[in-house]
Design a protein around this motif. Structure first.
Motif, PDB file in Angstrom:
ATOM      1  N   SER A  99      -3.305  41.835  92.358  1.00 21.42           N
ATOM      2  CA  SER A  99      -2.826  43.187  92.659  1.00 21.42           C
ATOM      3  C   SER A  99      -1.314  43.176  92.856  1.00 21.42           C
ATOM      4  CB  SER A  99      -3.540  43.766  93.879  1.00 21.42           C
ATOM      5  OG  SER A  99      -3.025  43.228  95.080  1.00 21.42           O
ATOM      6  N   GLY A 100      -0.795  42.135  93.507  1.00 22.55           N
ATOM      7  CA  GLY A 100       0.653  42.027  93.709  1.00 22.55           C
ATOM      8  C   GLY A 100       1.407  41.927  92.396  1.00 22.55           C
ATOM      9  N   VAL A 101       0.843  41.172  91.465  1.00 19.72           N
ATOM     10  CA  VAL A 101       1.469  41.028  90.145  1.00 19.72           C
ATOM     11  C   VAL A 101       1.500  42.385  89.424  1.00 19.72           C
ATOM     12  CG1 VAL A 101       1.070  40.061  87.840  1.00 19.72           C
ATOM     13  CG2 VAL A 101       1.017  38.569  89.858  1.00 19.72           C
ATOM     14  N   MET A 103       1.389  45.414  90.779  1.00 21.28           N
ATOM     15  CA  MET A 103       2.304  46.324  91.485  1.00 21.28           C
ATOM     16  C   MET A 103       3.760  46.001  91.128  1.00 21.28           C
ATOM     17  SD  MET A 103       0.345  46.148  95.162  1.00 21.28           S
ATOM     18  CE  MET A 103       1.620  46.970  96.128  1.00 21.28           C
ATOM     19  N   MET A 104       4.089  44.704  91.153  1.00 20.99           N
ATOM     20  CA  MET A 104       5.459  44.282  90.885  1.00 20.99           C
ATOM     21  C   MET A 104       5.867  44.654  89.458  1.00 20.99           C
ATOM     22  SD  MET A 104       7.361  41.856  89.215  1.00 20.99           S
ATOM     23  CE  MET A 104       6.525  40.291  88.965  1.00 20.99           C
ATOM     24  N   LEU A 105       4.968  44.430  88.482  1.00 23.16           N
ATOM     25  CA  LEU A 105       5.308  44.726  87.091  1.00 23.16           C
ATOM     26  C   LEU A 105       5.547  46.222  86.896  1.00 23.16           C
ATOM     27  CD1 LEU A 105       2.825  42.344  85.239  1.00 23.16           C
ATOM     28  CD2 LEU A 105       5.320  42.102  85.392  1.00 23.16           C
ATOM     29  N   ALA A 107       6.566  48.363  89.173  1.00 24.41           N
ATOM     30  CA  ALA A 107       7.836  48.702  89.825  1.00 24.41           C
ATOM     31  C   ALA A 107       9.019  48.257  88.973  1.00 24.41           C
ATOM     32  CB  ALA A 107       7.904  48.065  91.214  1.00 24.41           C
ATOM     33  N   ARG A 108       8.901  47.085  88.348  1.00 21.63           N
ATOM     34  CA  ARG A 108       9.978  46.589  87.486  1.00 21.63           C
ATOM     35  C   ARG A 108      10.237  47.511  86.317  1.00 21.63           C
ATOM     36  NH1 ARG A 108      10.532  40.221  85.968  1.00 21.63           N
ATOM     37  NH2 ARG A 108      11.552  39.687  87.905  1.00 21.63           N
TER      38      ARG A 108
END
Lengths: 185, 185
Positions: A99-101, A103-105, A107-108
């Motif tokens: 999930s963190g991956v 979310m980060m992608l 946002a990027r």
């Protein structure tokens, strides 16, 4: 003729990428539409990684699949299931990492990310926060007017997240509008 | 003259990036060396994100800082603390998400990722798996011959992870070599 990213035709509402996170199976479903109008399935899939692969490589493979969809389908928002630590202790860390991956992608790529709990999703789609997986799958099938139920459940859950986001987002927007109007009187 | 990535001078041993994951503070420490020879500090820092920032944007900021170090310092390996679900329930999901982002980025850059538990790190660095944070910080300061202790604890923990990885990796390699030799007789 090449159409650049600003040349696309206007969309019928919002396009949302729902992500049901997991290391072994990660559901990615894209739905387009707005509140009060029929929603449309854009694409749905389940990304899989083998359990015997190095965890970092599993996350990198999932990242590739998620990012490919973000770039190709250009969603207006990404809806990710909120992961809780009390459930499925054995697999929850991998689920949280995936999930963190995601979310980060998002946002990027400048795409807003929203988290929805499983009961918020169930309540939005079926009317009950305690609905089971089969009820969610059936409602997703009906709402998107699909000829066959999306399988496995991770695919249906990803679509349910996207549907939930459009419907809840719409409700939140209408509430915000109503409050703004009331305040302007 | 431009030196490409294959032109760098040989390193004195292995260069390891240690990552102590967290959303609010994420320790990144790079150590270089090999078993039986003095280790050297390359760089240490703590990446911070504000608690009131959107979680996906926090992960994206951390990703930027981690990836900048991977590209600039080109570690041979990345050592990440293994996150357990039983500890710090309130913050563990964010910690797991940050660890997933670090693991995925390393894998994307072709760098092997290794996970070490907190007690493995403590045991490797201090001789006791039950050492407290201050003992770890003191041993890191001594092992790297630093004039001042790295602060906050997240910085020392990131360096401890890198030291643990070099020392344990060395032991594992020597064991593998011994087994290979024994098998070859």
């Amino acid at each position: 003729m090449h159409y650049g990213s600003n040349m696309r035709s206007p969309r019928p509402g919002t396009r949302v990428l729902g992500v049901d996170p997991g290391l072994t199976r990660l559901g990615v479903g894209v739905v387009e539409g707005s509140v009060g109008r029929p929603l449309a399935l854009v694409e749905v899939d389940v990304l899989r990684t083998p359990a015997d692969l190095d965890p970092a490589l599993r996350l990198a493979r999932l990242a590739e699949g998620i990012e490919e969809r973000i770039v190709r389908l250009r969603p207006d928002a990404v809806a990710v299931e909120r992961v809780f630590s009390q459930h499925n202790v054995r697999t929850v860390m991998g689920t949280a990492q995936a999930s963190g991956v995601a979310m980060m992608l998002a946002a990027r790529h400048g795409i807003p990310v929203h988290l929805h709990t499983p009961s918020e999703v169930k309540a939005a789609v079926t009317g009950s926060g305690r609905a089971d997986k089969e009820q969610v799958t059936q409602m997703v099938t009906r709402v998107l007017r699909l000829s066959a139920a999306p399988r496995p459940a991770d695919a249906a859950d990803a679509l349910a997240l996207a549907i939930c986001h459009i419907w809840r987002g719409g409700a939140q927007n209408r509430l915000a509008e109503a409050i703004a109007k009331a305040g302007a009187r």
